[in-house]
Design an enzyme around this catalytic site. Structure first.
Site, mmCIF file in Angstrom:
data_model
loop_
_atom_site.group_PDB
_atom_site.id
_atom_site.type_symbol
_atom_site.label_atom_id
_atom_site.label_comp_id
_atom_site.label_asym_id
_atom_site.label_seq_id
_atom_site.Cartn_x
_atom_site.Cartn_y
_atom_site.Cartn_z
ATOM 1 N N LYS A 10 42.935 44.114 44.931
ATOM 2 C CA LYS A 10 41.536 44.435 45.285
ATOM 3 C C LYS A 10 41.090 43.654 46.520
ATOM 4 O O LYS A 10 40.585 44.231 47.481
ATOM 5 C CB LYS A 10 40.591 44.081 44.121
ATOM 6 C CG LYS A 10 40.746 44.922 42.887
ATOM 7 C CD LYS A 10 39.690 44.584 41.855
ATOM 8 C CE LYS A 10 39.705 43.125 41.430
ATOM 9 N NZ LYS A 10 40.954 42.703 40.808
ATOM 10 N N GLU B 215 34.068 34.104 43.192
ATOM 11 C CA GLU B 215 35.482 34.192 43.571
ATOM 12 C C GLU B 215 36.005 32.817 43.983
ATOM 13 O O GLU B 215 35.308 31.827 43.936
ATOM 14 C CB GLU B 215 35.652 35.217 44.701
ATOM 15 C CG GLU B 215 35.540 36.653 44.207
ATOM 16 C CD GLU B 215 36.563 37.017 43.134
ATOM 17 O OE1 GLU B 215 37.768 36.922 43.392
ATOM 18 O OE2 GLU B 215 36.147 37.381 42.015
ATOM 19 N N ARG B 216 37.249 32.773 44.424
ATOM 20 C CA ARG B 216 37.891 31.489 44.714
ATOM 21 C C ARG B 216 37.422 30.934 46.061
ATOM 22 O O ARG B 216 37.249 31.684 47.020
ATOM 23 C CB ARG B 216 39.413 31.664 44.737
ATOM 24 C CG ARG B 216 39.954 32.321 43.479
ATOM 25 C CD ARG B 216 41.416 32.696 43.661
ATOM 26 N NE ARG B 216 41.906 33.504 42.552
ATOM 27 C CZ ARG B 216 41.837 34.831 42.497
ATOM 28 N NH1 ARG B 216 41.291 35.497 43.500
ATOM 29 N NH2 ARG B 216 42.315 35.487 41.468
#
Length: 476
Positions: free
Chosen positions: A161, A187-188
């Site tokens: 993704k 997210e990261r």
């Protein structure tokens, strides 16, 4: 008490339970969504979520609550959470409070707006329909995106993704004349840093804004970062009258943050543990992404699908808001067919003759029909082998497998890992290639010659591609 605090708007902390704070006000009870500040320097931010009685409100902390205790004073700011807007935010990186997190001086020439805005009314919305090319063959051919529409990239963990989203940014930000806003929800941190560096190297940072609420932040901050990014996008659409490309990674983390907030507030969960207000919360975010006569917000959103289950309520609620749904398949990824878009589960409302044209529509339908028939023959091939099929079916399988390989593509963002130079392909070249494969022009060409190429003119019969997809066991 801080010297700038007005005694009229002071409250006292009544209870602290993790991120949930109860505050007592003897008078002037703050409305819902009001931002409260606590701590010696006002560093603890609390958003009011509910009024328990005429003197008590309950809120969720948007920052860590270390040091907060019962009896401490709380300041009612009298306004909701604000986001910075204006040309001064371009090429910068922000957190949910509008603080610059790119180690550069605070931005100049900005105005502050509430993150809670109403979506445009129906009479303000534009009804013009226009296709938005991405340069990615399988998307432009089978799942065309709409300018001013909402597209979702659905997939489980590790199917590509973020890679596909990053590739779209690479292909579209350069040709996109407006502003691009990237919103990272839960997210990261590594991905945010990499994206910032890549955009800087590509020279497109001057028209880009990044907003992050990472997974290490409290759920309240992650829950509001999407609204902050949308407020910035709305400014460029309405005031600057520019088109905006809004990239969200990841909508599931927004829903997850809402689920955490709901659980902390003691609400009874609904199906599979999700919050009972999930549909409303998602609608309040998604409905603000719209076309008006002044400009358009085109949104591409990554959506994590828990356990690859597309019937999960988070995925189902998101599907309803989108004009194009791009579903990524773990099975195709395991066969080495990248991007791993499942052409039979993906779909776009743009795929009609009146919008994409008769030729594109007929070609897309023919490709889907061919791939669907191949899918239905796979069980027979697995049990009896390819030799037991009729000559017509064997030809169809060959066409379908060549189409699958032709719709793969080397990405610019994965060049350093694959060693293959990235390719952006025009829609016209993709249509020509698919048409020629369906006419059996490449019947005698090895399948591997069509794998990981750009346009069909790159096919070299003598020198087939050195990288071959991993074939499924029943097809070898």
């Amino acid at each position: 008490m801080q010297p700038d605090m007005n005694p009229e708007r002071l409250g006292l902390v009544s209870a602290v339970r993790g991120s949930v704070i109860d505050v007592r006000f003897e008078r002037n009870l703050p409305p819902i969504r009001t931002l409260l500040r606590a701590g010696a320097k006002g560093e603890i931010a609390i958003e009011v979520l509910t009024q328990l009685n005429p003197n008590l409100v309950r809120g969720i902390a948007l920052t860590p609550t270390q040091g907060l205790a019962r009896g401490m004073q709380v300041d009612n700011t009298g306004m909701s959470l604000l986001a910075p807007t204006g040309t001064g935010i371009l090429s910068r990186m922000f957190d949910v409070f509008g603080n610059a997190i790119d180690r550069l001086p605070p931005p100049q020439n900005i105005q502050w707006r509430s993150v809670h805005q109403e979506p445009p009314s129906l009479e303000e919305r534009s009804t013009n329909i226009e296709i938005f090319e991405t340069g990615i063959k399988v998307i432009d051919m089978l799942v065309p995106l709409e300018r001013g529409g909402k597209a979702g990239l659905f997939g489980g963990a590790g199917v590509g993704k973020t890679v596909l989203l990053t590739e779209m940014i690479h292909n579209m930000v350069g040709q996109h004349k407006g502003v691009s806003i990237f919103c990272g929800i839960g997210e990261r941190s590594r991905e945010g840093e990499e994206l910032y560096r890549e955009m800087k190297e590509a020279g497109v940072l001057q028209n880009m804004v990044m907003v992050f609420g990472q997974m290490n932040e409290p759920p309240g901050a992650r829950f509001r970062v999407g609204h902050a990014a949308l407020t910035m996008a709305e400014y460029f659409r309405d005031e600057e009258q520019r088109d905006v490309l809004l990239l969200i990674d990841n909508v599931f983390r927004f829903i997850q943050a809402g689920m955490e907030v709901s659980g902390l507030m003691g609400q009874m969960p609904s199906r599979l543990g999700y919050q009972p207000t999930m549909g409303t919360e998602l609608s309040q975010l998604e409905e603000r992404i719209a076309n008006t006569a002044r400009g358009a917000i085109t949104s591409i959103q990554a959506v994590y699908v828990p356990a690859d289950d597309l019937t999960d309520p988070a995925a189902v609620h998101t599907f309803a808001h989108l004009s194009a749904s791009i579903v990524l398949s773990r099975k195709r990824a395991s066969e080495g067919l990248f991007p791993a878009v499942d052409p039979l589960q993906s779909g776009s409302k743009m795929t009609t003759p009146g919008i994409v044209g008769e030729r594109h529509y007929a070609l897309a339908q023919e490709i889907r029909r061919t791939l669907a028939q191949y899918e239905s023959l796979k069980d027979i091939i697995a049990m009896l082998g390819l030799e037991q099929l009729t000559p017509e079916d064997r030809n169809l399988v060959g066409r379908a497998r060549r189409l699958e390989r032709f719709l793969t593509q080397p990405f610019f963002t994965t060049e350093q890992f694959s060693g293959l130079p990235g390719k952006a392909v025009r829609l016209q070249d993709t249509m020509d290639g698919c048409e020629r494969i369906l006419r059996d022009e490449f019947k005698d060409v090895p399948e591997s010659a069509l794998y990981m190429i750009g346009s069909i003119n790159e096919v070299n019969i003598q020198d087939a591609s050195p990288i071959k997809p991993r074939e499924a066991a029943h097809e070898t």
